[in-house]
Design a protein around this motif. Sequence first.
Motif, PDB file in Angstrom:
ATOM      1  N   ASP A 143       9.208  19.754-145.717  1.00  0.00           N
ATOM      2  CA  ASP A 143      10.084  19.727-146.885  1.00  0.00           C
ATOM      3  C   ASP A 143      10.462  21.153-147.264  1.00  0.00           C
ATOM      4  O   ASP A 143       9.790  22.118-146.891  1.00  0.00           O
ATOM      5  CB  ASP A 143       9.473  18.937-148.050  1.00  0.00           C
ATOM      6  N   VAL A 144      11.556  21.287-147.973  1.00  0.00           N
ATOM      7  CA  VAL A 144      12.156  22.597-148.226  1.00  0.00           C
ATOM      8  C   VAL A 144      11.176  23.555-148.901  1.00  0.00           C
ATOM      9  O   VAL A 144      11.017  24.701-148.466  1.00  0.00           O
ATOM     10  CB  VAL A 144      13.452  22.470-149.059  1.00  0.00           C
ATOM     11  N   ALA A 145      10.483  23.117-149.930  1.00  0.00           N
ATOM     12  CA  ALA A 145       9.557  24.003-150.654  1.00  0.00           C
ATOM     13  C   ALA A 145       8.420  24.457-149.749  1.00  0.00           C
ATOM     14  O   ALA A 145       8.040  25.641-149.761  1.00  0.00           O
ATOM     15  CB  ALA A 145       9.015  23.302-151.889  1.00  0.00           C
ATOM     16  N   ALA A 146       7.873  23.552-148.957  1.00  0.00           N
ATOM     17  CA  ALA A 146       6.775  23.909-148.058  1.00  0.00           C
ATOM     18  C   ALA A 146       7.233  24.903-147.006  1.00  0.00           C
ATOM     19  O   ALA A 146       6.530  25.874-146.695  1.00  0.00           O
ATOM     20  CB  ALA A 146       6.208  22.651-147.400  1.00  0.00           C
ATOM     21  N   VAL A 147       8.420  24.680-146.442  1.00  0.00           N
ATOM     22  CA  VAL A 147       8.937  25.579-145.417  1.00  0.00           C
ATOM     23  C   VAL A 147       9.226  26.955-146.009  1.00  0.00           C
ATOM     24  O   VAL A 147       8.905  27.977-145.396  1.00  0.00           O
ATOM     25  CB  VAL A 147      10.179  24.980-144.722  1.00  0.00           C
ATOM     26  N   ARG A 148       9.802  26.999-147.205  1.00  0.00           N
ATOM     27  CA  ARG A 148      10.054  28.302-147.847  1.00  0.00           C
ATOM     28  C   ARG A 148       8.748  29.069-148.031  1.00  0.00           C
ATOM     29  O   ARG A 148       8.668  30.258-147.721  1.00  0.00           O
ATOM     30  CB  ARG A 148      10.729  28.118-149.207  1.00  0.00           C
ATOM     31  N   ASN A 149       7.729  28.391-148.535  1.00  0.00           N
ATOM     32  CA  ASN A 149       6.432  29.031-148.749  1.00  0.00           C
ATOM     33  C   ASN A 149       5.828  29.487-147.425  1.00  0.00           C
ATOM     34  O   ASN A 149       5.326  30.605-147.311  1.00  0.00           O
ATOM     35  CB  ASN A 149       5.497  28.057-149.474  1.00  0.00           C
TER      36      ASN A 149
END
Length: 98
Positions: free
Chosen positions: A53-59
């Motif tokens: 998911d976007v938030a996990a990948v950004r982190n």
Amino acid sequence: MEYFGEEALGLVETRGMVPAIEAADVMCKTADVILVSYENVGSGLVTVMVKGDVAAVRNAVEKGAAAAAAIGDLTAAHVMPRPVSRVGKIVSRHDIDE
């Protein structure tokens, strides 16, 4: 237009394999992401790809890029939220599990 699903694609590129492996390890430990593949681009460049998911990948990309830079040369880091399906097809050609 068809998308890669609701997932994001994260990329970290380094000069050399050691910082790339460090980035991959940190990304997978930091967030709920899946290691998709790595690619020896040439001239010593290695790109590691993760999805989730976007938030996990950004982190994951943020932490993985910092870890790679701490021990070697980071050349690029990027997050693509919901890339179009054709990008997904390119990535799956390099899938570790295949």
